[in-house]
Design an enzyme around this catalytic site. Structure first.
Site, PDB file in Angstrom:
ATOM      1  N   ASP A  98     -94.340 -58.493  -7.697  1.00 38.81           N
ATOM      2  CA  ASP A  98     -94.114 -57.160  -8.242  1.00 38.81           C
ATOM      3  C   ASP A  98     -94.483 -57.207  -9.723  1.00 38.81           C
ATOM      4  OD1 ASP A  98     -93.014 -54.514  -8.511  1.00 38.81           O
ATOM      5  OD2 ASP A  98     -91.634 -55.015  -6.880  1.00 38.81           O
ATOM      6  N   ASP A 194     -95.737 -51.619 -10.162  1.00 42.52           N
ATOM      7  CA  ASP A 194     -94.597 -50.716 -10.291  1.00 42.52           C
ATOM      8  C   ASP A 194     -94.933 -49.495 -11.151  1.00 42.52           C
ATOM      9  OD1 ASP A 194     -91.555 -50.553  -9.911  1.00 42.52           O
ATOM     10  OD2 ASP A 194     -91.718 -50.322 -12.078  1.00 42.52           O
ATOM     11  N   GLU A 240     -97.667 -48.332  -6.984  1.00 39.13           N
ATOM     12  CA  GLU A 240     -96.591 -47.388  -6.668  1.00 39.13           C
ATOM     13  C   GLU A 240     -96.829 -46.109  -7.441  1.00 39.13           C
ATOM     14  OE1 GLU A 240     -91.765 -46.896  -6.841  1.00 39.13           O
ATOM     15  OE2 GLU A 240     -92.915 -47.613  -8.539  1.00 39.13           O
ATOM     16  N   HIS A 314     -86.824 -50.770  -1.357  1.00 41.24           N
ATOM     17  CA  HIS A 314     -85.552 -51.006  -2.032  1.00 41.24           C
ATOM     18  C   HIS A 314     -85.045 -49.779  -2.774  1.00 41.24           C
ATOM     19  CE1 HIS A 314     -88.660 -51.343  -4.962  1.00 41.24           C
ATOM     20  NE2 HIS A 314     -87.765 -51.290  -5.940  1.00 41.24           N
ATOM     21  N   ASP A 315     -85.825 -48.704  -2.815  1.00 42.93           N
ATOM     22  CA  ASP A 315     -85.407 -47.470  -3.490  1.00 42.93           C
ATOM     23  C   ASP A 315     -85.008 -46.363  -2.506  1.00 42.93           C
ATOM     24  OD1 ASP A 315     -86.040 -48.520  -6.024  1.00 42.93           O
ATOM     25  OD2 ASP A 315     -88.095 -47.741  -5.939  1.00 42.93           O
TER      26      ASP A 315
HETATM   27  O1  TEU Z   1     -89.702 -47.047  -9.079  1.00 43.38           O
HETATM   28  C1  TEU Z   1     -90.434 -46.065  -9.762  1.00 43.38           C
HETATM   29  C2  TEU Z   1     -90.149 -44.718  -9.315  1.00 43.38           C
HETATM   30  O2  TEU Z   1     -91.042 -43.932  -9.088  1.00 43.38           O
HETATM   31  C3  TEU Z   1     -88.712 -44.355  -9.266  1.00 43.38           C
HETATM   32  O3  TEU Z   1     -88.561 -43.129  -9.908  1.00 43.38           O
HETATM   33  C4  TEU Z   1     -88.278 -44.235  -7.879  1.00 43.38           C
HETATM   34  O4  TEU Z   1     -88.837 -43.082  -7.341  1.00 43.38           O
HETATM   35  C5  TEU Z   1     -86.798 -44.117  -7.851  1.00 43.38           C
HETATM   36  O5  TEU Z   1     -86.265 -45.389  -8.095  1.00 43.38           O
HETATM   37  C6  TEU Z   1     -86.327 -43.663  -6.529  1.00 43.38           C
HETATM   38  O6  TEU Z   1     -85.067 -43.141  -6.695  1.00 43.38           O
HETATM   39  C7  TEU Z   1     -89.932 -48.324  -9.497  1.00 43.38           C
HETATM   40  C8  TEU Z   1     -89.081 -49.323  -8.743  1.00 43.38           C
HETATM   41  O7  TEU Z   1     -89.418 -49.287  -7.373  1.00 43.38           O
HETATM   42  C9  TEU Z   1     -87.637 -49.033  -8.991  1.00 43.38           C
HETATM   43  O8  TEU Z   1     -86.792 -49.889  -8.264  1.00 43.38           O
HETATM   44  C10 TEU Z   1     -87.387 -49.192 -10.464  1.00 43.38           C
HETATM   45  O9  TEU Z   1     -86.074 -48.810 -10.751  1.00 43.38           O
HETATM   46  C11 TEU Z   1     -88.346 -48.355 -11.297  1.00 43.38           C
HETATM   47  O10 TEU Z   1     -89.700 -48.482 -10.883  1.00 43.38           O
HETATM   48  C12 TEU Z   1     -88.309 -48.811 -12.722  1.00 43.38           C
HETATM   49  O11 TEU Z   1     -88.931 -50.067 -12.816  1.00 43.38           O
END
Ligand code: TEU
Ligand code: CA
Length: 537
Positions: A98, A194, A240, A314-315
């Site tokens: 990542d 990311d 992403e 994970h989100d």
């Molecule tokens: O997520 C980026 C992102 O677009 C976030 O706004 C995501 O949509 C949100 O976490 C969902 O509720 C990435 C990573 O996947 C996330 O875990 C991190 O917190 C974020 O970047 C900051 O690095």
């Protein structure tokens, strides 16, 4: 069409903190991952993606990096990492990292130097200004934080401890590229980038509250990164990119774009968003909306760019609780249906840890049981202002919190699901005695073996990877049916998204049945959450 290994790959995402603890401190670690490589190899996945394992003060669970070239002590050492990488390769799998380069931790040496004085050479690695503007953080509240030392504000589109890097600074970009090359020299097989469509900040109006993605210069930066780094290695890359339409994806991931291999798009993750509270309140969703979105991605990218396919990460909340049915009688059936619908589309499928077990959302009783910074910030945003009552918000947290995905991996029915001998950093989902890997491995009808079957089919039939997609019966709210066609061969996929038996003429197709989640075949109807894939004779 040129063919690449990453088009034929199946990726498995590991969230290291929640996968397997090997030393009893309650936190998953690299040696824990090593214990389960056979399990992953037998699932048939070919690439592992690790969420960040770099040194980090853990404000956002490792997405706030203070040293890109050290391993977080919680997870082990660089020697552990090297051993893991070798073991993954010895299992015939690849490993991608990542890459969090939109921002660092405020504890990164670059930011410490940047905040030290107005004239420090690192000042311009980040964004500083005298007064904040209207931009809001993705984690609630203003995107600017006052720093007493130099009496200016710095930009953070995520938490206060995640200051945004300034990609307009060429020296900063070269530092990032050099760091990437050092990881690639170790032999890693690619990157997940990311929040990569946020890196261009130029020209954004001061009065916007929601910060726009996909600034034009993102493509300049990615082409430069590709030319300087990515194109020199046989690797895979996935960016992403929230708020990105398929037409824009052609620019990022077109076969001739020389930027990235594929994107994580977010359109289908928003079909159940509440108009006012987004993911923080439950909202009815429509199957027609879901399949229209994913079908559009299939069609617009066809022959020009490559899709990634995912239900979970994970989100996101757990898909079986979200688009399936997690009641005991339907959990496995509906999870199989969702798996087949996703894995039989065109693109590279991603499995998030525990998805192959049908792990579900969790409903912890109190906020204190949650760990995610986004969840805490949103709770305060909506409850402190009186927009939602505490009860309404807790229901929203149960529905939408990122911690739904972050409860420990459920390995067996022993204490803490076999995740740790100690006290887990976040509680285990109480349903682990029924839902766990040990039980799945002992049951030939389990979801795990269904995923194994899907990954095996992908290796056997190039059609599953490369065939053209076409949606059938687009306005049907109960079923999602589509075909895949390659060199005169057609696969028909028919899926029932409801708990009722529904008519489905396409399900009567005659041919070889490649996928089915019921024991006995039926014709022209689909039982609750039934899915069939038939290779036409
Ligand atoms: O997520 C980026 C992102 O677009 C976030 O706004 C995501 O949509 C949100 O976490 C969902 O509720 C990435 C990573 O996947 C996330 O875990 C991190 O917190 C974020 O970047 C900051 O690095
Ligand atoms: Ca540990």
């Amino acid at each position: 069409m040129e063919k690449h290994w990453w088009q034929e790959a199946v990726v498995y995402q590991i969230y290291p903190r929640s996968f397997q603890d090997s030393n009893g401190d309650g936190i998953g670690d690299l040696r824990g991952i090593m214990q389960h490589l056979d399990y992953l190899q037998q699932l048939g996945v070919t690439v592992l993606w690790l969420s960040p394992v770099y040194q980090s003060p853990n404000d956002d669970n490792g997405y706030d990096i203070s040293d890109y070239e050290a391993i977080m002590a919680d997870f082990g050492t660089m020697a552990d990492f090297d051993e893991l990488l070798a073991a993954v390769h010895a299992h015939g799998m690849r490993l991608i990292m990542d890459l969090v380069a939109n921002h660092t931790s405020d504890e990164h040496p670059w930011f410490k130097a940047s905040r030290a004085s107005l004239t420090n050479p690192y000042r311009d690695y980040y964004f500083w200004r005298d007064r904040p503007n209207a931009w809001q953080s993705n984690f609630s509240g203003p995107a600017w934080q006052f720093d007493a030392k130099t009496k200016q504000y710095y930009l953070h589109l995520f938490s206060k401890k995640q200051p945004d890097l300034n990609w307009a600074n060429a020296a900063m970009r070269q530092d990032i590229y050099a760091m990437m090359r050092r990881w690639l020299a170790k032999g890693i097989d690619g990157f997940r980038l990311d929040a990569i469509n946020l890196i261009d900040k130029h020209g954004v109006p001061d009065d916007l509250t929601y910060f726009p993605r996909n600034g034009a210069r993102v493509h300049d930066y990615l082409r430069e990164m590709n030319q300087e780094v990515l194109s020199h290695y046989d690797i895979m890359t996935v960016g992403e990119t929230s708020d990105t339409v398929p037409e824009e994806a052609l620019q990022y991931a077109g076969f001739d774009a020389h930027e990235l291999n594929m994107l994580f798009q977010f359109d289908h993750m928003e079909v159940d968003f509440d108009p006012q509270f987004g993911k923080w309140q439950k909202h009815p969703w429509s199957l027609v909306a879901l399949k229209t979105i994913l079908s559009r991605w299939q069609t617009v990218l066809a022959g020009k760019a490559w899709n990634s396919l995912y239900w979970n990460n994970h989100d996101q909340p757990r898909v079986v609780s979200r688009f399936g049915d997690d009641r005991p009688q339907y959990r496995v059936l509906s999870a199989k249906m969702l798996a087949a619908v996703l894995h039989l589309m065109q693109g590279t499928p991603y499995i998030y840890q525990g998805e192959e077990l049908g792990m579900t959302n969790v409903a912890f009783r109190q906020l204190a049981d949650y760990r995610d910074i986004e969840t805490y910030n949103a709770y305060h945003e909506f409850v402190d202002s009186g927009q939602l009552t505490a009860d309404q918000m807790m229901a929203g947290v149960h529905h939408g919190s990122r911690d739904n995905a972050r409860t420990p991996m459920q390995w067996d029915d022993s204490a803490n699901a076999g995740f740790t001998q100690g006290r887990p950093w976040i509680e285990v989902n109480p349903n682990y005695p029924a839902i766990n890997a040990k039980a799945a491995l002992a049951d030939p009808q389990s979801l795990y073996y269904f995923y194994q079957h899907l990954t095996a089919l992908r290796r056997k039939y190039p059609l599953i990877v490369y065939a053209q997609y076409a949606l059938l019966d687009p306005t049907n709210e109960q079923t999602w049916c589509y075909t895949r066609t390659l060199d005169g061969q057609t696969l028909v996929v028919t899926a029932n998204f409801t708990a009722e038996t529904v008519a489905c003429p396409a399900a009567a197709a005659a041919g070889e049945q490649l996928v089915h989640n019921y024991a006995v075949a039926h014709t022209a109807t689909l039982r609750p959450y039934e899915v069939r894939a038939i290779l036409l004779a």
